[in-house]
Motif scaffolding. Structure first.
Motif, mmCIF file in Angstrom:
data_model
loop_
_atom_site.group_PDB
_atom_site.id
_atom_site.type_symbol
_atom_site.label_atom_id
_atom_site.label_comp_id
_atom_site.label_asym_id
_atom_site.label_seq_id
_atom_site.Cartn_x
_atom_site.Cartn_y
_atom_site.Cartn_z
ATOM 1 N N SER A 54 9.441 -10.168 41.125
ATOM 2 C CA SER A 54 11.049 -9.912 41.068
ATOM 3 C C SER A 54 11.456 -8.378 40.713
ATOM 4 C CB SER A 54 11.612 -10.791 39.810
ATOM 5 O OG SER A 54 10.879 -11.490 40.493
ATOM 6 N N LEU A 55 10.572 -7.548 40.455
ATOM 7 C CA LEU A 55 11.096 -6.594 40.030
ATOM 8 C C LEU A 55 10.144 -5.184 40.610
ATOM 9 C CD1 LEU A 55 9.310 -6.534 36.283
ATOM 10 C CD2 LEU A 55 11.869 -6.660 37.060
ATOM 11 N N GLU A 56 9.033 -5.867 41.681
ATOM 12 C CA GLU A 56 8.828 -4.696 42.109
ATOM 13 C C GLU A 56 10.275 -3.785 43.824
ATOM 14 O OE1 GLU A 56 6.438 -6.779 45.355
ATOM 15 O OE2 GLU A 56 4.759 -7.248 43.912
ATOM 16 N N GLY A 57 11.841 -4.589 43.667
ATOM 17 C CA GLY A 57 12.359 -3.907 44.727
ATOM 18 C C GLY A 57 13.444 -2.777 44.227
ATOM 19 N N LEU A 58 12.711 -3.147 43.130
ATOM 20 C CA LEU A 58 13.409 -1.845 41.683
ATOM 21 C C LEU A 58 12.748 -0.445 41.875
ATOM 22 C CD1 LEU A 58 14.766 -4.624 39.222
ATOM 23 C CD2 LEU A 58 16.127 -3.539 41.470
ATOM 24 N N SER A 76 17.004 -1.659 44.356
ATOM 25 C CA SER A 76 17.794 -0.413 44.339
ATOM 26 C C SER A 76 16.705 0.807 44.274
ATOM 27 C CB SER A 76 19.164 -0.811 42.871
ATOM 28 O OG SER A 76 18.921 0.704 42.625
ATOM 29 N N ASP A 77 16.767 1.071 44.753
ATOM 30 C CA ASP A 77 15.611 2.497 44.419
ATOM 31 C C ASP A 77 16.324 4.274 43.689
ATOM 32 O OD1 ASP A 77 14.703 1.940 46.440
ATOM 33 O OD2 ASP A 77 15.925 3.401 47.517
ATOM 34 N N SER A 78 17.922 3.447 43.071
ATOM 35 C CA SER A 78 18.355 4.222 41.343
ATOM 36 C C SER A 78 18.108 3.345 40.497
ATOM 37 C CB SER A 78 19.716 4.875 42.238
ATOM 38 O OG SER A 78 20.268 3.653 42.576
ATOM 39 N N LEU A 89 22.404 -3.910 45.472
ATOM 40 C CA LEU A 89 22.730 -2.660 44.515
ATOM 41 C C LEU A 89 22.094 -1.867 45.965
ATOM 42 C CD1 LEU A 89 21.166 -3.916 41.701
ATOM 43 C CD2 LEU A 89 22.975 -4.030 41.982
ATOM 44 N N LEU A 90 22.102 -1.652 47.221
ATOM 45 C CA LEU A 90 20.961 -1.392 47.952
ATOM 46 C C LEU A 90 22.520 -0.450 48.466
ATOM 47 C CD1 LEU A 90 18.428 -2.940 49.946
ATOM 48 C CD2 LEU A 90 18.846 -1.211 48.322
#
Length: 752
Positions: free
Chosen positions: A389-393, A369-371, A345-346
Motif C-alpha cells: 500500500s505504501l510503495e506508490g508513495l 504520489s511522488d511528492s 494524487l498524481l
C-alpha cells in the motif's frame, strides 16, 4: 573675547534650563491628570471621566489616548499637538466632528473614532474635516450607527488622499447605493465592512483597494461583475454569510488579481473558482459541497492551499484536481469519502501534505504520489492495509493511521522513506521479525492503546538502525519476569544512550498479582537476585551494626532514665521543703491565733447569767456584807477597789485560778505604786458560786488553760524561765468573734 564667549555659554545654559522647565511645566496639568511616558511623548488619559482636555501642550507628544471618557464635543486645543501621530478618542459621546477639528495635525497617521454616537455621515463633515490630515493612514469608525454608505447630495462620502485603511465594523450598514463611497479615497487599500447587516455589495469601485472584508454579514448572492471594478483586489473574506451561494452558471465571479479567498461557513454547493486564475489560497470549509466534478480546479493553476474540510463530499474522480500543479496543502478531512482513485494524487505534483481523516475509507488502497510527505488517514474506519500500500508513495515521511480498526499489519510492509508511523488506538495484538523489516528509515513508532500481550523482542528492530522513539504504553502486557527476553527488551527500550521509552509507561496487565505494576517494580528482585539474597559477610556486618546500635540505644535510655530520676528527686526535695515551710508558717499562724484568742477571751463573769428569783431565794445567806464583792472576810477595814477596764496577763491568771475547781484562799495582786515600787496587796477570798455556775466555770477556757498549765508544769525543768504553751487539737478550731464587753450596770439579753 574670552569673557564674551563665557557669557554666551552661560546664557545658552540658562536658556536650555528654561526650555526644560517650560517643557515640564507645559505638561504639568496634563501629566498630573493622565499618565505620561518617561520621555513625555506618549500620554494615556483613558478612563479618567474627562469632559475636556486638561491644559498643557507639548510639541513632542506623538501618541495621545483619550478613549473611554465623557467627551461630548471634540477637544478644541488639539491643534497644539502638531506632532501627534496617533489619536484615540474612542468610547466617548461624540456626535459631531467640526470642520477644523483636525487642523494643524499634519503628522497624524492613526485616528480612532469608534464607539461614539455618530449617526450621519454629514455629522463628520467628511469632505472638509480630513483634508488637513495629509498623513492620515488609518481611520476607525467602527461601532457607530451610519445605517448606509450612500453618497450625500452628489458629495463624496469621505475625501482624503492619504487614508489607506477604513474600518466600518458593526456600523449597522445595510446597503451601499449611489456612486461609489470610495471615490473620494484615492489611496484606499483596505475596507472592513464585516459584522454589518449588509445584503449586497455593489457600487464599490476603487482602483487601489486590495483587501475587502464582508464577513459575518447577510450576503446571499454576489453578481458576477461585482469584483471587476476592483482591479487591485487581493484579499476577499466572505466567511460566516450563512446564505451565500456562488453562482454555478457560466457567469461566475471573476477577478484576475484575487489571491486569497475565504468563503467558509457559508452555503456553497459548488466551489466555482474558475474565475480566479491567480488564486493562491482558498478556504471553503464548513459548507454544503456534496461532490467535486472533473476538472473542478483546472483554471486555478496558481492555487497552493485548498481547504475543503467539513463538507459533504462523497466521492472523488481521478481528474478532479487536474491543473493544480502548484498546490502543496489539501485538506479533505471530515467528509464522506469512501474511495480515492489511485491516480488522483498524481495530478498534483507539488502536493506535500494531505489530510483524509474522518472519512469512510475502509483500506489504505494503493495511492500514488511522488511528492506527498505527510498523509493523515486517522479515524477513517480502516480495517486492512495492503503489503504494497505504501510503495506508490515515493516520498512519504509521516503516516498517521491512528484510531482505526486495524487488527493486523502485514509482514514486510515496505517504504524506503517512512520515518514516523502512528498506529495508536487500533486493535493490533501481534508483530514479528518481519513486520518492520522493510522500513529502514523508521525513526518513531507509536502503538499506544492496542492489545499487545506478549513482550516484544529486540530482534524485531534489527533492520531499523535509526529508531529513536518507541511508544508502548496502554497495552495489556503479560509480565513473565523469569523470561530472559523480557529483561533484554526492557534494557533495549529504556536504557541510555538509545533510550526509546520511559520505564513508567511499561505497565503489567497480567498475571493478577502484578496488575498495575511497572515492569521494573514487578521484576526487580528477579532481575537483581544479589540484592534479594544477602551474602554471609553482609549479614555479619548487619548483625554487628544492629548490636552496636542496640547498645547505643540502651546507653542512651539509661542516661535518660538517670537524668529523669535525678530531676524527679530534686523536684521531690523541693516539694518537701515547700511543704515543711508551709507547715512552719501554719504552726506560727496557729500560735499567733492562740495568743490572740487568749487576749480576746471575754470575762467569764460577763458570760454568767444572773440567778433567777427562785434561785436567789434558795441561795445561802452570806455572813459578810454584800456591798462589795471585793471585800475580805477578816473583819478589817473594808476597802473598795475599782475595776480596771483592761486586763493584764496577771489578771488572766487570776481569773484562771478563780474560776478553777480548787477555791483560792489568798491571792496576791501586783500593782504599780506611784513611786515605781511594787507592793503586795492581799485580796479577799471570793466566795463560791452556785452549783450551776461552778459547772459552767469548770468548762470555761480559763479552767482548761489552768489544767493544761498544771499538766505542763510537771514536765518542765526547774531552770526554765518561760512557759511553753502547746496548742491542743481542740484549740485548732477557728477563732470566735470578739465579743463586746459591757459593764455590770448595763447587762443585755444578747450577752447570754
Amino acid at each position: 573675547m574670552v569673557r564674551l564667549s563665557s557669557t554666551l555659554c552661560v546664557l545658552m545654559l540658562i536658556s536650555i534650563a528654561n526650555g526644560a522647565a517650560d517643557f515640564d511645566s507645559g505638561l504639568g496639568d496634563l501629566c498630573y491628570t493622565c499618565v505620561c511616558s518617561a520621555d513625555k511623548t506618549s500620554i494615556d488619559c483613558s478612563r479618567r471621566g474627562l469632559t475636556d482636555l486638561p491644559d498643557g501642550f507639548n510639541s513632542q507628544v506623538t501618541k495621545l489616548n483619550l478613549s473611554n471618557n465623557e467627551f461630548n464635543t471634540f477637544p478644541r486645543n488639539l491643534h497644539t499637538f502638531y506632532n501627534l501621530v496617533s489619536l484615540d478618542i474612542s468610547g466617548n459621546r461624540l456626535n459631531e466632528l467640526p470642520q477644523d477639528a483636525l487642523f494643524n495635525l499634519t503628522a497624524l497617521e492613526e485616528l480612532n473614532l469608534s464607539r461614539n454616537y455618530f449617526e450621519s455621515w454629514m455629522s463628520l463633515n467628511p469632505n472638509e474635516a480630513f483634508q488637513p490630515t495629509t498623513s492620515l493612514k488609518t481611520l476607525d469608525l467602527s461601532n457607530n450607527k451610519f445605517k448606509t454608505m450612500g453618497n450625500l447630495a452628489n458629495r463624496e462620502l469621505i475625501i482624503s488622499s492619504s487614508i489607506e485603511t477604513l474600518i466600518l465594523e458593526r456600523c449597522e450598514i445595510d446597503s451601499i447605493h449611489g456612486r461609489s463611497p470610495l471615490s473620494g479615497l484615492s489611496n484606499i487599500k483596505s475596507l472592513k465592512l464585516n459584522s454589518n447587516p449588509l445584503i449586497r455589495i455593489q457600487s464599490i469601485i476603487s482602483s487601489t483597494l486590495k483587501s475587502l472584508d464582508v464577513s459575518n454579514c447577510a450576503l446571499s448572492t454576489i453578481n458576477h461583475n461585482e469584483l471587476m471594478y476592483l482591479p487591485s483586489l487581493i484579499y476577499l473574506k466572505m466567511s460566516h454569510n450563512y446564505r451565500l451561494e456562488l453562482s454555478s452558471t457560466a457567469y461566475n465571479l471573476f477577478s484576475d488579481s484575487l489571491k486569497y479567498l475565504d468563503i467558509s461557513y457559508c452555503n456553497v454547493l459548488q466551489p466555482n473558482l474558475q474565475g480566479f486564475p491567480n488564486l493562491r489560497r482558498a478556504i471553503l470549509n464548513h459548507n454544503m459541497i456534496r461532490f467535486l466534478r472533473s476538472n473542478e480546479f483546472v483554471n486555478n493553476t496558481m492555487l497552493e492551499y485548498l481547504d475543503l474540510s467539513y463538507n459533504n463530499i462523497g466521492s472523488l474522480k481521478s481528474d478532479t484536481f487536474r491543473g493544480l500543479t502548484l498546490i502543496k496543502y489539501l485538506d479533505l478531512s471530515w467528509n464522506e469519502i469512501a474511495n480515492i482513485p489511485e491516480d488522483t494524487l498524481l495530478e498534483m505534483p507539488s502536493l506535500t501534505q494531505i489530510k483524509l481523516s474522518r472519512n469512510y475509507l475502509t483500506n489504505v488502497g494503493h495511492l500514488k504520489s511522488d511528492s506527498v510527505t505527510v498523509l493523515d488517514m486517522s479515524s477513517c474506519e480502516i480495517s486492512s492495509i495492503g503489503q504494497d500500500s505504501l510503495e506508490g508513495l515515493q516520498s512519504l515521511v509521516d503516516l498517521d493511521l491512528s484510531r482505526n480498526l486495524l487488527s493486523h499489519i502485514p509482514d514486510s510492509i515496505s517504504s524506503n522513506t517512512l520515518k514516523y508511523l502512528n498506529l495508536n488506538y487500533n486493535r493490533l495484538s501481534f508483530v514479528n521479525n518481519y513486520t518492520f523489516f522493510m522500513l529502514p528509515r523508521l525513526i518513531g513508532l507509536s502503538v499506544i492503546g492496542n492489545r499487545f500481550t506478549t513482550i516484544w523482542r529486540r530482534s524485531y528492530f534489527e533492520s531499523n538502525p535509526y529508531l529513536e522513539r518507541l511508544d508502548l504504553s496502554d497495552n495489556m502486557w503479560r509480565c513473565d519476569c523469569v523470561d530472559g527476553n523480557m529483561y533484554d527488551f526492557y534494557e533495549y527500550v529504556t536504557l541510555e544512550p538509545s533510550k526509546k521509552e520511559e520505564s513508567y509507561n511499561l505497565v503489567c496487565n497480567s498475571p493478577i498479582t502484578l496488575i498495575g505494576q511497572t515492569w521494573l517494580e514487578a521484576c526487580y528482585f528477579v532481575w537483581n537476585p544479589t540484592e534479594k539474597i544477602p551474602n554471609p559477610e553482609g549479614l555479619i556486618w548487619f548483625i554487628t551494626v544492629m548490636i552496636v546500635g542496640l547498645t547505643v540505644c540502651l546507653l542512651l535510655v539509661n542516661c535518660i532514665k538517670r537524668s529523669m530520676h535525678r530531676r524527679l528527686a530534686a523536684i521531690q526535695a523541693e516539694r518537701e521543703r515547700q511543704v515543711e515551710e508551709a507547715r512552719d508558717r501554719l504552726r506560727q499562724l496557729r500560735m499567733r491565733a492562740e495568743q490572740e484568742a487568749l487576749c480576746n477571751t471575754p470575762d467569764p463573769r460577763d458570760l454568767i447569767a444572773p440567778p433567777s428569783y427562785d434561785e436567789a431565794l434558795s441561795m445561802p445567806k452570806v455572813s459578810a456584807s454584800c456591798h462589795s464583792l471585793n471585800e475580805t472576810g477578816t473583819g478589817k477595814t473594808k476597802r473598795k477597789r475599782g475595776r480596771r477596764k483592761t486586763k493584764s496577763s496577771g489578771d488572766l491568771l487570776e481569773e484562771t485560778e478563780r474560776n478553777g475547781d480548787v477555791p483560792v484562799l489568798e491571792d496576791i495582786e501586783i500593782s504599780e505604786a506611784s513611786n515605781g515600787r511594787r507592793r503586795h496587796r492581799p485580796r479577799r477570798e471570793i466566795s463560791r458560786y452556785g452549783s450551776h455556775e461552778v459547772a459552767e466555770l469548770e468548762q470555761s477556757p480559763g479552767a482548761r488553760r489552768r489544767r493544761m498549765s498544771e499538766y505542763n508544769a510537771e514536765y518542765d525543768s526547774p531552770n526554765d524561765d518561760n512557759t511553753t504553751v502547746e496548742v491542743q487539737a481542740e484549740l485548732e478550731r477557728p477563732l470566735r468573734p470578739r465579743l463586746r464587753r459591757y459593764s455590770n450596770d448595763d447587762i443585755r439579753e444578747s450577752d447570754f
